[in-house]
Design an enzyme around this catalytic site. Structure first.
Site, PDB file in Angstrom:
ATOM      1  N   CYS A  31      -3.810  -2.095   3.595  1.00 55.92           N
ATOM      2  CA  CYS A  31      -4.942  -1.933   4.791  1.00 55.92           C
ATOM      3  C   CYS A  31      -4.755  -3.382   5.668  1.00 55.92           C
ATOM      4  CB  CYS A  31      -6.254  -1.731   4.671  1.00 55.92           C
ATOM      5  SG  CYS A  31      -6.524  -0.326   3.601  1.00 55.92           S
TER       6      CYS A  31
HETATM    7  C1  BEZ Z   1      -4.569  -1.236  -0.141  1.00 62.06           C
HETATM    8  O1  BEZ Z   1      -4.679  -1.297   0.972  1.00 62.06           O
HETATM    9  O2  BEZ Z   1      -3.840  -2.133  -0.557  1.00 62.06           O
HETATM   10  C2  BEZ Z   1      -4.948  -0.079  -1.079  1.00 62.06           C
HETATM   11  C3  BEZ Z   1      -6.521   0.390  -0.742  1.00 62.06           C
HETATM   12  C4  BEZ Z   1      -6.831   1.414  -1.629  1.00 62.06           C
HETATM   13  C5  BEZ Z   1      -6.168   1.936  -2.644  1.00 62.06           C
HETATM   14  C6  BEZ Z   1      -4.896   1.277  -3.125  1.00 62.06           C
HETATM   15  C7  BEZ Z   1      -4.393   0.287  -2.115  1.00 62.06           C
END
Ligand code: BEZ
Length: 229
Positions: free
Chosen positions: A50
């Site tokens: 994110c």
């Molecule tokens: C991420 O943004 O890295 C992420 C968020 C939730 C689950 C898996 C990855």
């Protein structure tokens, strides 16, 4: 299960957003005004994928602005959490522009439920209470507030934002001229004469510049380039 379909009026909601370090209340339809917009969700604040996504969007903000497209992100966290996390996002590209668009603080998942954004796939994409976060959805909304594209990516896969810009280019060109765009099309490439354009209308709209591969597959140059040539 909520189902926002292409052609639907984007459902309205009132919510808190975090924008330029401030929490504020918005009415989504008022915020949209008569603009193109992209509503996109991501799973959680302070998560790696994110963070790279939000940084990428902040860096290409000018590309969305030049197309008249407003941006609004969403995650199921509160505005204070967004505010702290945005500092990390900005620091990731110290020489780039800061993140200037609002992020919805959808801690109670009200908007996520309304748009069907919640994760039913990834058991790791949950909050401390085990309640699902959102997946990586995208809704392109046009100036009539109609939904023109929906996408849902898993939490594990960061999105390709140039692809979202490419769709905007295709939609805006198709709304202006009676054309569609082929596979892997990019702005400036040849386009396809819309199947509804037949008979004398073909010449009227596209002159002699029509390459007919099959009666149903007719290419022409990007009409926006022809006008400025
Ligand atoms: C991420 O943004 O890295 C992420 C968020 C939730 C689950 C898996 C990855």
């Amino acid at each position: 299960m909520v189902n926002v379909r292409l052609g639907d009026i984007a459902p309205n909601f009132q919510t808190t957003v975090s924008e330029n370090g401030q929490a504020k209340e918005i009415d989504f339809h008022e915020w949209l005004g008569g603009s193109w917009a992209i509503l996109f969700s991501h799973p959680d604040d302070y998560t790696p994928v994110c963070t790279t996504e939000l940084s990428a969007v902040a860096l290409s903000y000018a590309d969305f602005q030049s197309r008249g497209v407003k941006l609004i992100g969403l995650s199921a966290n509160n505005a204070d959490s967004h505010k702290g996390w945005i500092k990390d996002i900005d620091a990731l590209s110290p020489n780039g522009p800061n993140l200037e668009f609002p992020i919805i603080a959808d801690e109670d998942r009200k908007v996520a439920e309304l748009y069907g954004m919640l994760d039913h796939l990834d058991a790791t994409n949950v909050d401390k209470k085990g309640i699902p976060f959102t997946v990586r959805t995208v809704f392109i909304i046009d100036p009539e507030k109609k939904v023109r594209l929906t996408l849902a990516y898993p939490a594990s896969t960061g999105r390709n934002f140039p692809e979202i810009l490419r769709v905007i280019d295709s939609l805006q060109l198709g709304d202006k001229y009676k054309i569609t765009t082929p596979a892997n099309w990019k702005k400036g490439d040849d386009v396809i004469v819309h199947p509804s354009v037949q008979g004398e209308k073909v010449k009227e709209l596209f002159g002699d510049d029509v390459k007919t591969v099959y009666p149903y597959l007719r290419f022409t140059a990007d009409p926006s380039k022809k006008q400025t040539a």
